[in-house]
Motif scaffolding. Structure first.
Motif, PDB file in Angstrom:
ATOM      1  N   GLN A  11       8.252  10.721   8.991  1.00 60.58           N
ATOM      2  CA  GLN A  11       8.149   9.467   8.238  1.00 60.58           C
ATOM      3  C   GLN A  11       9.339   9.321   7.292  1.00 60.58           C
ATOM      4  OE1 GLN A  11       4.605   9.053   5.837  1.00 60.58           O
ATOM      5  NE2 GLN A  11       5.212   7.053   5.077  1.00 60.58           N
ATOM      6  N   ILE A  12       9.725  10.411   6.659  1.00 61.85           N
ATOM      7  CA  ILE A  12      10.851  10.390   5.732  1.00 61.85           C
ATOM      8  C   ILE A  12      12.146  10.097   6.482  1.00 61.85           C
ATOM      9  CG2 ILE A  12      12.215  11.821   4.151  1.00 61.85           C
ATOM     10  CD1 ILE A  12       9.431  13.255   3.577  1.00 61.85           C
ATOM     11  N   ALA A  13      12.354  10.780   7.607  1.00 66.34           N
ATOM     12  CA  ALA A  13      13.566  10.576   8.401  1.00 66.34           C
ATOM     13  C   ALA A  13      13.659   9.137   8.903  1.00 66.34           C
ATOM     14  CB  ALA A  13      13.597  11.550   9.571  1.00 66.34           C
ATOM     15  N   LYS A  14      12.551   8.585   9.368  1.00 63.02           N
ATOM     16  CA  LYS A  14      12.555   7.199   9.859  1.00 63.02           C
ATOM     17  C   LYS A  14      12.852   6.224   8.736  1.00 63.02           C
ATOM     18  CE  LYS A  14       9.451   8.012  13.731  1.00 63.02           C
ATOM     19  NZ  LYS A  14       8.082   7.893  14.237  1.00 63.02           N
ATOM     20  N   SER A  15      12.321   6.477   7.563  1.00 63.52           N
ATOM     21  CA  SER A  15      12.565   5.604   6.422  1.00 63.52           C
ATOM     22  C   SER A  15      14.048   5.611   6.045  1.00 63.52           C
ATOM     23  CB  SER A  15      11.708   6.044   5.241  1.00 63.52           C
ATOM     24  OG  SER A  15      11.827   5.136   4.185  1.00 63.52           O
ATOM     25  N   ILE A  16      14.640   6.780   6.028  1.00 61.26           N
ATOM     26  CA  ILE A  16      16.071   6.892   5.706  1.00 61.26           C
ATOM     27  C   ILE A  16      16.906   6.214   6.786  1.00 61.26           C
ATOM     28  CG2 ILE A  16      17.996   8.506   5.423  1.00 61.26           C
ATOM     29  CD1 ILE A  16      15.865  10.444   4.129  1.00 61.26           C
ATOM     30  N   ASN A  61       0.847  -1.195   0.000  1.00 55.72           N
ATOM     31  CA  ASN A  61       0.000   0.000   0.000  1.00 55.72           C
ATOM     32  C   ASN A  61       0.886   1.250   0.000  1.00 55.72           C
ATOM     33  OD1 ASN A  61      -1.995   1.888   0.201  1.00 55.72           O
ATOM     34  ND2 ASN A  61      -2.561   1.399   2.294  1.00 55.72           N
ATOM     35  N   ILE A  62       0.710   2.083  -1.003  1.00 59.68           N
ATOM     36  CA  ILE A  62       1.516   3.298  -1.109  1.00 59.68           C
ATOM     37  C   ILE A  62       0.806   4.518  -0.532  1.00 59.68           C
ATOM     38  CG2 ILE A  62       2.717   2.449  -3.149  1.00 59.68           C
ATOM     39  CD1 ILE A  62       0.982   4.478  -4.807  1.00 59.68           C
ATOM     40  N   PHE A  63      -0.470   4.381  -0.176  1.00 57.13           N
ATOM     41  CA  PHE A  63      -1.257   5.548   0.193  1.00 57.13           C
ATOM     42  C   PHE A  63      -1.190   5.881   1.680  1.00 57.13           C
ATOM     43  CE2 PHE A  63      -3.437   4.126  -3.751  1.00 57.13           C
ATOM     44  CZ  PHE A  63      -3.136   5.251  -4.506  1.00 57.13           C
ATOM     45  N   VAL A  64      -1.107   7.182   1.953  1.00 57.83           N
ATOM     46  CA  VAL A  64      -1.196   7.715   3.316  1.00 57.83           C
ATOM     47  C   VAL A  64      -2.258   8.799   3.311  1.00 57.83           C
ATOM     48  CG1 VAL A  64       1.211   7.203   3.899  1.00 57.83           C
ATOM     49  CG2 VAL A  64       0.649   9.422   2.955  1.00 57.83           C
ATOM     50  N   GLN A  65      -2.959   8.945   4.414  1.00 61.84           N
ATOM     51  CA  GLN A  65      -3.969   9.997   4.520  1.00 61.84           C
ATOM     52  C   GLN A  65      -3.293  11.320   4.893  1.00 61.84           C
ATOM     53  OE1 GLN A  65      -7.274  10.063   3.767  1.00 61.84           O
ATOM     54  NE2 GLN A  65      -6.878   8.024   2.939  1.00 61.84           N
ATOM     55  N   GLY A  66      -3.576  12.352   4.112  1.00 58.41           N
ATOM     56  CA  GLY A  66      -3.020  13.672   4.381  1.00 58.41           C
ATOM     57  C   GLY A  66      -1.566  13.770   3.952  1.00 58.41           C
ATOM     58  N   ALA A  67      -0.896  14.778   4.484  1.00 55.14           N
ATOM     59  CA  ALA A  67       0.493  15.062   4.108  1.00 55.14           C
ATOM     60  C   ALA A  67       1.440  13.976   4.606  1.00 55.14           C
ATOM     61  CB  ALA A  67       0.914  16.417   4.672  1.00 55.14           C
ATOM     62  N   ILE A  68       2.537  13.814   3.900  1.00 46.54           N
ATOM     63  CA  ILE A  68       3.608  12.909   4.318  1.00 46.54           C
ATOM     64  C   ILE A  68       4.504  13.703   5.262  1.00 46.54           C
ATOM     65  CG2 ILE A  68       5.588  11.570   3.529  1.00 46.54           C
ATOM     66  CD1 ILE A  68       3.987  11.319   0.810  1.00 46.54           C
ATOM     67  N   SER A  69       4.705  13.192   6.451  1.00 53.12           N
ATOM     68  CA  SER A  69       5.440  13.951   7.471  1.00 53.12           C
ATOM     69  C   SER A  69       6.953  13.814   7.296  1.00 53.12           C
ATOM     70  CB  SER A  69       5.048  13.483   8.873  1.00 53.12           C
ATOM     71  OG  SER A  69       5.659  12.249   9.159  1.00 53.12           O
ATOM     72  N   CYS A  86      16.371  -1.483  -2.484  1.00 54.94           N
ATOM     73  CA  CYS A  86      15.106  -1.116  -1.835  1.00 54.94           C
ATOM     74  C   CYS A  86      14.378  -0.075  -2.680  1.00 54.94           C
ATOM     75  CB  CYS A  86      15.352  -0.500  -0.458  1.00 54.94           C
ATOM     76  SG  CYS A  86      16.063  -1.610   0.746  1.00 54.94           S
ATOM     77  N   MET A  87      13.054  -0.076  -2.538  1.00 54.06           N
ATOM     78  CA  MET A  87      12.225   0.934  -3.196  1.00 54.06           C
ATOM     79  C   MET A  87      11.006   1.178  -2.323  1.00 54.06           C
ATOM     80  SD  MET A  87      10.494   0.667  -6.922  1.00 54.06           S
ATOM     81  CE  MET A  87       8.884   1.297  -7.191  1.00 54.06           C
ATOM     82  N   HIS A  88      10.766   2.442  -2.003  1.00 56.57           N
ATOM     83  CA  HIS A  88       9.613   2.831  -1.195  1.00 56.57           C
ATOM     84  C   HIS A  88       8.906   3.994  -1.878  1.00 56.57           C
ATOM     85  CE1 HIS A  88      11.206   0.361   2.056  1.00 56.57           C
ATOM     86  NE2 HIS A  88      12.378   0.883   1.753  1.00 56.57           N
ATOM     87  N   VAL A  89       7.584   3.893  -1.983  1.00 52.35           N
ATOM     88  CA  VAL A  89       6.779   4.956  -2.589  1.00 52.35           C
ATOM     89  C   VAL A  89       5.592   5.217  -1.680  1.00 52.35           C
ATOM     90  CG1 VAL A  89       5.329   5.601  -4.563  1.00 52.35           C
ATOM     91  CG2 VAL A  89       7.457   4.316  -4.945  1.00 52.35           C
ATOM     92  N   TYR A  90       5.361   6.497  -1.391  1.00 50.95           N
ATOM     93  CA  TYR A  90       4.187   6.911  -0.618  1.00 50.95           C
ATOM     94  C   TYR A  90       3.534   8.089  -1.319  1.00 50.95           C
ATOM     95  CZ  TYR A  90       6.280   3.991   2.921  1.00 50.95           C
ATOM     96  OH  TYR A  90       6.826   2.917   3.584  1.00 50.95           O
ATOM     97  N   HIS A  91       2.204   8.037  -1.456  1.00 51.98           N
ATOM     98  CA  HIS A  91       1.447   9.123  -2.081  1.00 51.98           C
ATOM     99  C   HIS A  91       0.275   9.466  -1.180  1.00 51.98           C
ATOM    100  CE1 HIS A  91      -0.667  11.606  -4.926  1.00 51.98           C
ATOM    101  NE2 HIS A  91       0.267  11.397  -5.844  1.00 51.98           N
ATOM    102  N   SER A  92       0.025  10.745  -1.045  1.00 56.76           N
ATOM    103  CA  SER A  92      -1.074  11.215  -0.199  1.00 56.76           C
ATOM    104  C   SER A  92      -2.428  10.990  -0.839  1.00 56.76           C
ATOM    105  CB  SER A  92      -0.925  12.722   0.066  1.00 56.76           C
ATOM    106  OG  SER A  92       0.232  12.975   0.818  1.00 56.76           O
ATOM    107  N   LEU A  93      -3.411  10.786   0.027  1.00 56.36           N
ATOM    108  CA  LEU A  93      -4.819  10.852  -0.318  1.00 56.36           C
ATOM    109  C   LEU A  93      -5.432  11.877   0.633  1.00 56.36           C
ATOM    110  CD1 LEU A  93      -5.941   7.142  -0.800  1.00 56.36           C
ATOM    111  CD2 LEU A  93      -5.484   8.848  -2.569  1.00 56.36           C
ATOM    112  N   GLY A  94      -6.550  12.454   0.227  1.00 55.63           N
ATOM    113  CA  GLY A  94      -7.164  13.471   1.066  1.00 55.63           C
ATOM    114  C   GLY A  94      -6.534  14.830   0.818  1.00 55.63           C
TER     115      GLY A  94
END
Length: 142
Positions: free
Chosen positions: A14-19, A3-11, A79-87
């Motif tokens: 979240q980016i720092a934790k992923s890195i 699942n690539i979707f997150v509700q609202g803005a990407i924080s 590795c590959m990670h993709v996140y896209h906002s919804l809402g």
């Protein structure tokens, strides 16, 4: 299927934790990332205050899975990670996060660019520009 979707803005958290989660993966020599941010465009004299994203989620996830497989086949990715906002995502906030890792920079750089282009062209995700005057219109991708 991921699942690539997150509700609202990407924080930023979240980016720092992923890195940070990749520091233990010592075969990685390069990371490339793309951050899509909502611009305060002015359209016909009206300022964009936010974009409201909707998607045909199942189709988008299936297409993203196909893109993911193609990128791993074409490039030497680890590795590959993709996140896209919804809402609704206000101006200045992040709506797309693409993060790829590989042994060497060229694979990471080329794959990241290609992934972003394919997301914009092929995924059934739509943005409605919400203006400061409470009007709206569907956004044209560019």
């Amino acid at each position: 299927m991921k699942n690539i979707f997150v509700q609202g803005a990407i924080s930023p958290d979240q980016i720092a934790k992923s890195i940070a989660a990749h520091s233990s993966k010592t075969a990685i020599g390069a990371h490339e990332l793309f951050l899509g941010q909502i611009r305060a465009d002015v359209v016909d004299g009206k300022s964009v205050a936010a974009i409201e994203y909707t998607a045909y989620e199942q189709m988008a996830l299936e297409k993203m899975d196909t893109i993911r497989e193609a990128m791993f086949a074409k490039y030497k990715l680890i590795c590959m990670h993709v996140y896209h906002s919804l809402g609704t995502v206000p101006t200045g906030q992040l709506c797309l996060f693409v993060f790829v890792s590989s042994k060497h920079r060229a694979d990471a750089q080329q794959a990241c660019h290609e992934i972003v282009e394919q997301i914009k062209k092929e995924l059934p995700i739509w943005g409605k520009e919400l203006f400061e005057d409470d009007t709206h219109q569907w956004k044209k991708n560019n």
